[in-house]
Design an enzyme around this catalytic site. Structure first.
Site, PDB file in Angstrom:
ATOM      1  N   ARG A   1      -7.417   2.248   0.367  1.00  0.00           N
ATOM      2  CA  ARG A   1      -6.748   1.135  -0.321  1.00  0.00           C
ATOM      3  C   ARG A   1      -7.271   1.078  -1.748  1.00  0.00           C
ATOM      4  O   ARG A   1      -8.498   1.154  -1.966  1.00  0.00           O
ATOM      5  CB  ARG A   1      -7.074  -0.176   0.410  1.00  0.00           C
ATOM      6  CG  ARG A   1      -6.306  -1.363  -0.100  1.00  0.00           C
ATOM      7  CD  ARG A   1      -4.861  -1.355   0.312  1.00  0.00           C
ATOM      8  NE  ARG A   1      -4.665  -1.621   1.730  1.00  0.00           N
ATOM      9  CZ  ARG A   1      -3.514  -1.413   2.367  1.00  0.00           C
ATOM     10  NH1 ARG A   1      -2.462  -0.931   1.730  1.00  0.00           N
ATOM     11  NH2 ARG A   1      -3.397  -1.673   3.651  1.00  0.00           N
TER      12      ARG A   1
ATOM     13  N   LYS B   1      -1.657   7.298  12.331  1.00  0.00           N
ATOM     14  CA  LYS B   1      -0.196   7.117  12.216  1.00  0.00           C
ATOM     15  C   LYS B   1       0.425   8.271  11.420  1.00  0.00           C
ATOM     16  O   LYS B   1       1.493   8.769  11.771  1.00  0.00           O
ATOM     17  CB  LYS B   1       0.116   5.812  11.458  1.00  0.00           C
ATOM     18  CG  LYS B   1      -0.105   4.535  12.229  1.00  0.00           C
ATOM     19  CD  LYS B   1       0.139   3.352  11.277  1.00  0.00           C
ATOM     20  CE  LYS B   1      -0.427   2.071  11.809  1.00  0.00           C
ATOM     21  NZ  LYS B   1      -0.472   1.010  10.786  1.00  0.00           N
TER      22      LYS B   1
ATOM     23  N   SER C   1       0.158  -4.160  -1.695  1.00  0.00           N
ATOM     24  CA  SER C   1       1.376  -4.732  -1.111  1.00  0.00           C
ATOM     25  C   SER C   1       1.655  -4.152   0.267  1.00  0.00           C
ATOM     26  O   SER C   1       2.398  -4.756   1.050  1.00  0.00           O
ATOM     27  CB  SER C   1       2.579  -4.519  -2.031  1.00  0.00           C
ATOM     28  OG  SER C   1       2.748  -3.141  -2.293  1.00  0.00           O
TER      29      SER C   1
ATOM     30  N   HIS D   1       2.423   3.648  -3.569  1.00  0.00           N
ATOM     31  CA  HIS D   1       1.405   4.468  -2.897  1.00  0.00           C
ATOM     32  C   HIS D   1       1.396   5.872  -3.509  1.00  0.00           C
ATOM     33  O   HIS D   1       2.452   6.436  -3.804  1.00  0.00           O
ATOM     34  CB  HIS D   1       1.735   4.632  -1.409  1.00  0.00           C
ATOM     35  CG  HIS D   1       1.498   3.404  -0.573  1.00  0.00           C
ATOM     36  ND1 HIS D   1       1.024   2.208  -1.056  1.00  0.00           N
ATOM     37  CD2 HIS D   1       1.669   3.216   0.770  1.00  0.00           C
ATOM     38  CE1 HIS D   1       0.920   1.341  -0.061  1.00  0.00           C
ATOM     39  NE2 HIS D   1       1.310   1.915   1.053  1.00  0.00           N
TER      40      HIS D   1
ATOM     41  N   CYS E   1       4.583   3.437   5.720  1.00  0.00           N
ATOM     42  CA  CYS E   1       4.937   3.719   4.320  1.00  0.00           C
ATOM     43  C   CYS E   1       4.389   5.059   3.827  1.00  0.00           C
ATOM     44  O   CYS E   1       5.094   5.814   3.144  1.00  0.00           O
ATOM     45  CB  CYS E   1       4.432   2.590   3.422  1.00  0.00           C
ATOM     46  SG  CYS E   1       2.894   1.848   3.939  1.00  0.00           S
TER      47      CYS E   1
ATOM     48  N   ARG F   1       7.783 -22.378   9.834  1.00  0.00           N
ATOM     49  CA  ARG F   1       7.169 -23.012   8.645  1.00  0.00           C
ATOM     50  C   ARG F   1       7.999 -22.779   7.394  1.00  0.00           C
ATOM     51  O   ARG F   1       7.908 -23.533   6.441  1.00  0.00           O
ATOM     52  CB  ARG F   1       5.734 -22.540   8.348  1.00  0.00           C
ATOM     53  CG  ARG F   1       5.218 -21.369   9.060  1.00  0.00           C
ATOM     54  CD  ARG F   1       3.851 -20.891   8.624  1.00  0.00           C
ATOM     55  NE  ARG F   1       3.916 -19.429   8.590  1.00  0.00           N
ATOM     56  CZ  ARG F   1       3.835 -18.676   9.674  1.00  0.00           C
ATOM     57  NH1 ARG F   1       3.622 -19.228  10.843  1.00  0.00           N
ATOM     58  NH2 ARG F   1       3.940 -17.363   9.588  1.00  0.00           N
TER      59      ARG F   1
ATOM     60  N   GLN G   1      -3.461   3.794  -1.515  1.00  0.00           N
ATOM     61  CA  GLN G   1      -2.409   2.870  -1.088  1.00  0.00           C
ATOM     62  C   GLN G   1      -2.558   1.497  -1.742  1.00  0.00           C
ATOM     63  O   GLN G   1      -3.639   0.913  -1.767  1.00  0.00           O
ATOM     64  CB  GLN G   1      -2.424   2.742   0.442  1.00  0.00           C
ATOM     65  CG  GLN G   1      -2.103   4.065   1.118  1.00  0.00           C
ATOM     66  CD  GLN G   1      -2.064   4.013   2.638  1.00  0.00           C
ATOM     67  OE1 GLN G   1      -2.542   4.918   3.294  1.00  0.00           O
ATOM     68  NE2 GLN G   1      -1.478   2.973   3.210  1.00  0.00           N
TER      69      GLN G   1
ATOM     70  N   ARG H   1       7.190   2.787  17.165  1.00  0.00           N
ATOM     71  CA  ARG H   1       7.287   4.108  16.511  1.00  0.00           C
ATOM     72  C   ARG H   1       6.976   5.282  17.434  1.00  0.00           C
ATOM     73  O   ARG H   1       7.505   6.364  17.267  1.00  0.00           O
ATOM     74  CB  ARG H   1       6.326   4.167  15.318  1.00  0.00           C
ATOM     75  CG  ARG H   1       6.773   3.333  14.150  1.00  0.00           C
ATOM     76  CD  ARG H   1       5.765   3.442  13.016  1.00  0.00           C
ATOM     77  NE  ARG H   1       5.998   2.397  12.030  1.00  0.00           N
ATOM     78  CZ  ARG H   1       5.070   1.946  11.199  1.00  0.00           C
ATOM     79  NH1 ARG H   1       3.836   2.444  11.227  1.00  0.00           N
ATOM     80  NH2 ARG H   1       5.354   1.002  10.338  1.00  0.00           N
TER      81      ARG H   1
END
Ligand SMILES: NC(=O)c1ccc[n+]([C@@H]2O[C@H](COP(=O)([O-])OP(=O)(O)OC[C@H]3O[C@@H](n4cnc5c(N)ncnc54)[C@H](OP(=O)(O)O)[C@@H]3O)[C@@H](O)[C@H]2O)c1
Length: 340
Positions: free
Chosen positions: A236, A215, A160, A243, A130, A39, A157, A99
């Site tokens: 968030r 994580k 983005s 962050h 991140c 796209r 966080q 990971r």
């Protein structure tokens, strides 16, 4: 002679930032290709003073290219990273797909650059989450001095971290709050993000934690030391980029707050801004566009024998993703491929 480099996901937040950083750091590039989905075919992206047109990832032939920096999410990575790796083009991947694979090194160059030599088992190297990347940059030098037993971290966080859609949702919802006829219900996030905070990132796990929290636990162990216990709460917040983390660290040995500050001042990738006065610390709005992980509010935790508290802020699109990926590419070049 330089490298033939592919940037995959070049129209996204991380992809665009990878192009900026490759240019800023004058990565030795002979040729660059920028890819996205069909796209976006022909969409223009900036690379220094040049404008590049994106090609379709689905039809791209990775043969003859040296490295591919992937930032497309796990689903597309699953399909295309093995194609790149099989063609001999080393993948540096920003998604979470590889990971935890024991045959794939997970690297933050300030902490475990040596792990790069393990890339050849799959021709893939993983970039961490991140929140983990900025935290381990701060933990590693302190661990080397006083051995960390346990970390308790709460994150703040930015949107983005949830891609382009996350940024758009905060922007549109913030405007809509002032215009009651323009309702913008949550889509990307599970609750209203404008003027709110949401204690939920990624899916829920069986034990009640979220995948984002898991994580941070698994990645800190893989990158720094399997013996370190981590417990995390990931939140968030309505910040566009950057962050923040409130980190409590318990050590085996006593570590004085002044010595911790001195150690962090010398640590690679870290910038200490820690004055005990109004504004003598870093907030996320100030870290945008920077390479450093900023550490402030370093202080003894008097409730345990060997404890330190600190505040850690970094640009999640840079150290949390694009910068770290480019640093891995630099390490791979310097230690293994040796061109340029
Ligand atoms: N943002 C962060 O702080 C952060 C930190 C660490 C890791 N990551 C990871 O980095 C990756 C990218 O994140 P982001 O924030 O840059 O996302 P984003 O802004 O939403 O961009 C996604 C990119 O992937 C491309 N893409 C998606 N599906 C594709 C497909 N099937 N084929 C080809 N291209 C496809 C998009 O191309 P189109 O424009 O053509 O759709 C776009 O270029 C994710 O895995 C994310 O988890 C992000």
């Amino acid at each position: 002679m330089g490298y033939r480099v592919v940037v995959v996901g070049a129209t996204g937040n991380v992809g665009r930032e990878m192009l900026n950083i490759l240019d800023e750091r004058q990565f030795p590039i002979d040729e660059i290709a920028v890819l996205a989905s069909r796209r976006s075919l022909g969409t223009e992206v900036s690379f220094g003073d040049k404008t590049l047109k994106t090609q379709d990832l689905d039809t791209f032939d990775f043969t003859g290219w040296d490295m591919a920096l992937f930032a497309v999410g796990s689903d597309a990575t699953k399909v295309y990273a093995p194609k790149s790796a099989a063609a001999g083009c080393v993948v540096i991947d920003n998604s979470s797909l590889y990971r935890y694979d024991p045959d794939v090194p997970l690297i933050v160059p300030e902490v475990n650059a040596d792990a790069v030599h393990g890339y050849s088992k799959k021709n893939i190297i993983a970039n961490p989450n991140c929140s983990t990347a900025q935290m381990v940059v701060a933990l590693k030098p302190l661990h080397d001095r006083a051995k960390i037993k346990r970390v308790v971290v709460s994150t703040y966080q930015s949107v983005s971290g949830a891609g382009k859609e996350g940024i758009d949702e905060l922007w549109d919802q913030t405007k809509s709050i002032y215009n009651p006829t323009d309702d913008k219900p949550p889509k990307k996030f599970t609750k209203q993000i404008a003027f709110n905070v949401i204690p939920h990132i990624d899916v829920f796990m069986e034990d009640g934690s979220t995948k984002e929290e898991w994580k941070m636990v698994a990645e800190t162990k893989k990158i720094v030391d399997t013996s370190i216990k981590v417990t995390a709460t990931c939140v968030r917040v309505p910040v566009f980029v950057g962050h923040s983390e409130a980190i409590n660290i318990e050590f085996e040995d006593f570590l004085d707050e002044d010595e911790a500050r001195d150690i962090l001042r010398e640590a690679p990738g870290v910038m200490v801004i820690d004055k005990r006065e109004d504004g003598g610390y870093v907030s996320p709005a100030e870290c945008v566009g920077d390479y450093a992980t900023f550490i402030s509010r370093i202080r003894q935790d008097s409730t345990i024998d060997n404890g330190i508290n600190l505040w850690c802020v970094s640009d999640n699109l840079r150290k949390g993703a694009a910068l770290n990926a480019v640093q891995i590419a630099e390490t791979l070049g310097r230690e293994v491929l040796k061109k340029g």
